[in-house]
Design an enzyme around this catalytic site. Structure first.
Site, short mmCIF file in Angstrom:
data_model
loop_
_atom_site.label_atom_id
_atom_site.label_comp_id
_atom_site.label_asym_id
_atom_site.label_seq_id
_atom_site.Cartn_x
_atom_site.Cartn_y
_atom_site.Cartn_z
N GLU A 150 -54.79 -10.10 87.14
CA GLU A 150 -53.51 -10.69 87.51
C GLU A 150 -52.65 -9.61 88.14
O GLU A 150 -52.75 -8.43 87.79
CB GLU A 150 -52.78 -11.25 86.30
CG GLU A 150 -53.39 -12.48 85.69
CD GLU A 150 -52.54 -13.02 84.55
OE1 GLU A 150 -51.81 -14.01 84.76
OE2 GLU A 150 -52.60 -12.43 83.46
N GLU A 188 -58.77 -17.49 76.74
CA GLU A 188 -58.50 -17.21 78.15
C GLU A 188 -58.83 -15.75 78.42
O GLU A 188 -58.42 -14.87 77.66
CB GLU A 188 -57.02 -17.49 78.47
CG GLU A 188 -56.62 -17.10 79.89
CD GLU A 188 -55.15 -17.39 80.17
OE1 GLU A 188 -54.60 -18.36 79.59
OE2 GLU A 188 -54.54 -16.65 80.97
#
Length: 271
Positions: A159, A154
């Site tokens: 974020e 990932e």
């Protein structure tokens, strides 16, 4: 803001044409070819281009998120001004892992439609604000179905958690370095919900670099993994989502105002 708009604005400000050209291609490779592009042009209220994006639906117990992800244009729609708007709402109507859902939102991915190994991945976005908001621009290995997570890998391009309005994070997850043990760094800047900013990654063999507004703030290589396996050597697909609540951001509280929006100006990938 699309490239032509940026060009016009910079020229009006008196920036020399050659300097403008340099600004428009940095930090990626100027000779790179575009392999994926969505500028979200289309009529207001339309869903995202189904040839490029799929809406994931349902809840997410893995991170203890509180939203129900909806299909179509219910919570992810074009605004008619060249943006995709992902909206988190305080509303019921669904059953989540914790009982009656109290929020809805949207999560889109390019799985089965676009995957890429290496390149420059960039999005220009305006983030939501408020406790419990969790917007993300990220990618998963396309072998997640066979190898599972985190073996598939990932890459979190960007974020943000609402209690840190001036901070965004870039992280990698893989076998032996996943979840709270993911390897990454934070970038501190302005309040990212006040305006649009660009979030980008340059991904090459044995190296991943993160940028905010063209500023390099982190580089990761296999040497950072403490002997664990580097799994960033195969195709990944892109994800855009706005989660509500979860283990990291915590739940919304009385200070959180709804609806909240993640506004995406574009997603471009060159290689």
């Amino acid at each position: 803001m699309k490239t032509t708009t940026r060009l016009s604005r910079l020229l009006r400000l008196g920036v020399p044409a050659l300097a403008v050209a340099a600004l428009l291609v940095a930090p990626g490779n100027a000779s790179a070819a575009t392999v994926f592009s969505d500028d979200f042009d289309g009529p207001a209220g339309a869903a995202a281009d189904a040839s490029k994006w799929t809406n994931e639906t349902g809840d997410n117990v893995n991170n203890h998120e509180l939203q129900w992800y909806t299909p179509g244009a219910q919570n992810a729609a074009l605004d008619g001004q060249g943006h995709l708007v992902i909206t988190a709402r305080q509303e019921g109507g669904h059953t989540c892992w914790y009982g009656a859902c109290t929020y809805t939102s949207a999560r889109l991915n390019t799985a089965g439609k676009f995957t890429q190994t290496y390149g420059h991945f960039e999005a220009r976005m305006k983030l939501p604000r408020g406790q419990g908001m969790w917007p993300a621009f990220w990618a998963l290995g396309n072998d997640i179905g066979s190898n599972g997570w985190p073996n598939c890998g990932e890459i979190d391009f960007m974020e943000n958690v609402g209690y840190e309005p001036n901070t965004v994070h870039g992280t990698i997850h893989g076998p032996g370095y996943s979840g709270s043990g993911g390897i990454g760094a934070a970038y501190n800047g302005p309040n990212f919900s006040d305006d649009f900013h660009t979030y980008a990654v340059d991904w090459s063999p044995n190296s991943i670099k993160w940028y905010v507004d063209g500023n390099l703030y982190q580089t990761r290589t296999p040497a950072d993994l403490n002997g664990n396996r580097w799994v960033f050597d195969h195709p990944f697909f892109i994800i855009l989502n706005l989660a509500v609540g979860g283990d990291w951001p915590g739940s919304p509280n009385s200070s959180t105002q709804f609806p909240q929006q993640l506004v995406v100006d574009y997603v471009h990938v060159t290689a």
